[in-house]
Motif scaffolding. Structure first.
Motif, mmCIF file in Angstrom:
data_model
loop_
_atom_site.group_PDB
_atom_site.id
_atom_site.type_symbol
_atom_site.label_atom_id
_atom_site.label_comp_id
_atom_site.label_asym_id
_atom_site.label_seq_id
_atom_site.Cartn_x
_atom_site.Cartn_y
_atom_site.Cartn_z
ATOM 1 N N ASP A 164 0.808 -1.225 0.000
ATOM 2 C CA ASP A 164 0.000 0.000 0.000
ATOM 3 C C ASP A 164 0.841 1.275 0.000
ATOM 4 O O ASP A 164 0.333 2.350 -0.323
ATOM 5 N N SER A 165 2.108 1.160 0.387
ATOM 6 C CA SER A 165 2.930 2.369 0.490
ATOM 7 C C SER A 165 3.954 2.502 -0.636
ATOM 8 O O SER A 165 4.773 3.417 -0.614
ATOM 9 N N VAL A 166 3.922 1.612 -1.636
ATOM 10 C CA VAL A 166 4.875 1.676 -2.747
ATOM 11 C C VAL A 166 4.791 3.012 -3.470
ATOM 12 O O VAL A 166 5.810 3.656 -3.751
ATOM 13 N N PHE A 167 3.579 3.455 -3.775
ATOM 14 C CA PHE A 167 3.387 4.689 -4.529
ATOM 15 C C PHE A 167 3.931 5.890 -3.770
ATOM 16 O O PHE A 167 4.681 6.713 -4.322
ATOM 17 N N ASP A 168 3.581 6.006 -2.487
ATOM 18 C CA ASP A 168 4.016 7.163 -1.696
ATOM 19 C C ASP A 168 5.528 7.163 -1.490
ATOM 20 O O ASP A 168 6.164 8.217 -1.551
#
Length: 411
Positions: free
Chosen positions: A113-117
């Motif tokens: 879930d935090s790859v993009f950020d």
């Protein structure tokens, strides 16, 4: 019952694969012998690179998840080993990523879930810290997202570990992504379509176009990374379990030598790569398909113009350090193909003389008066800001004139 004496390990450096293998051998031996505690003495820890830090953080997390008490001792206050946070990686939450401070030289523990950020925050900082050559920023942005996300396609783990570093003296960027999951070799067997006989064979499959452990046609992440590295004359090393594959300007080599086997179920996997900041890359050519630069599109208006709002840059308009970051940020857009940039000063009440010189003055000196006016258009300046920017441009152009004509400039 006598109290157990903790097993101790002296951590001298975290530079690459040999340091990781040595550490894994020691902690595995302690675990397999029944030791419940493992102490890492950091009093003499020297060189630390992502290729050593990220994998060891993944290995430590694995043994902690199995109930082993792994602790660091004798960490010098303010040392680099403390800054890197191998013992307690930052969680890549929105809150932590948006805190003041650098995202580099730090191990991050991240989820799908935090790859993009995480990708966006790291790339945003890199754009401010260095000037990228043509196409390098866009290619790296694509590669970083793909490689970070790839962990969750092959590892069966919910957490990956990542670290990035700039080597300014050699204009190189270092990145490493690691996990302590099932490994690339076993992930192919679980997918069912491919059955490579060794871990090395699995790695050679992983970098082929259209190949994925799931058997579908989405597998372009490591293939694209390999192409970008080769185009950029960088370096790439993949390690998983007993296999390794190394790609550099000197050629390709690999085999089944360097062991990253934790146990029969867990094989540490490492994607370690470096890029040259200034060497151009054409991502579309690498992938064989037209590509869109979403970053350029994000600042483009209906007329095809690209606008930067200076008020949005949180580093301020007062110091040379802030100005250098802004100048690098602007040049990354120019080098990635923006015909010109509109610099909108609306809301900026004041800039310092040093800031004006370090950004606008140096850009004017670099491109010359005609080139600067073609590449940058300054709008919405108040009278004070315009006066300072005009002065910075005049001083830089004047100094360049005297240097080029070998006429002594006035003091």
């Amino acid at each position: 019952m006598a109290e157990e004496t903790p097993t101790s390990y002296m951590l001298h450096k975290l530079a690459g694969r040999h340091d990781v293998s040595d550490f894994l051998t020691s902690i595995k031996k302690a675990h397999d012998s029944g030791a419940r505690t493992f102490r890492i003495d950091a009093s003499d820890t020297g060189t630390i690179y992502p290729a050593g830090a990220a994998p060891i953080a993944a290995i430590i997390e694995h043994y902690r998840s199995e109930g082993m008490d792994v602790k660091f001792t004798n960490i010098p206050a303010g040392s680099f080993v403390e800054r890197v946070r191998i013992r307690n990686p930052y969680i890549a939450s929105k809150e932590n990523l948006n805190e003041p401070g650098s995202r580099l030289n730090t191990v991050w523990a991240y989820t799908e879930d935090s790859v993009f950020d995480l990708t966006n925050c790291v790339m945003e900082e890199l754009a401010e810290r260095i000037e990228f050559g043509p196409g390098v920023f866009a290619a790296l942005n694509w590669c970083l997202f793909e490689v970070l996300d790839n962990v969750f396609q092959h590892s069966d783990k919910e957490v990956g570990f990542f670290m990035a570093q700039i080597l300014k003296t050699s204009n190189r960027l270092l990145f490493c992504v690691a996990d302590a999951g099932i490994g690339v070799h076993r992930s192919f067997y679980q997918g069912g379509k491919y059955r490579p006989p060794t871990a090395f064979d699995a790695l050679t499959l992983a970098v082929r176009q259209g190949v994925s452990s799931t058997g579908d046609k989405r597998g372009n992440g490591l293939y694209g990374l390999k192409g970008v590295v080769e185009s950029n004359e960088g370096k790439l090393e993949l390690r998983s379990g007993r296999g390794y594959l190394r790609i550099s300007p000197n050629g390709i080599e690999g085999g089944n030598t360097y062991g990253l086997v934790i146990n029969s179920e867990n094989h540490c996997t490492v994607v370690d790569f470096e890029l040259n900041v200034r060497t151009p890359v054409d991502l579309g050519q690498v992938l064989g398909v037209p590509t869109q630069d979403l970053r350029l599109e994000s600042i483009e208006n209906d007329f095809g113009e690209h606008t930067i709002h200076l008020i949005d840059h949180a580093q301020g308009t007062g110091t040379r350090a802030a100005a250098e970051r802004l100048r690098n940020f602007l040049m990354s857009y120019i080098n990635d193909g923006a015909p010109y940039l509109i610099l909108d000063f609306e809301g900026v009440a004041m800039v310092s003389s040093s800031f004006a010189d370090e950004t606008i003055g140096k850009l004017a000196e670099r491109f010359g008066p005609v080139g600067f006016s073609q590449r940058f258009r300054l709008i919405n300046m108040n009278q004070s800001v315009q006066m300072l920017l005009d002065r910075a441009i005049a001083l830089r152009i004047s100094a360049q004139f005297y240097r080029d004509d070998k006429i002594p400039a006035r003091e």
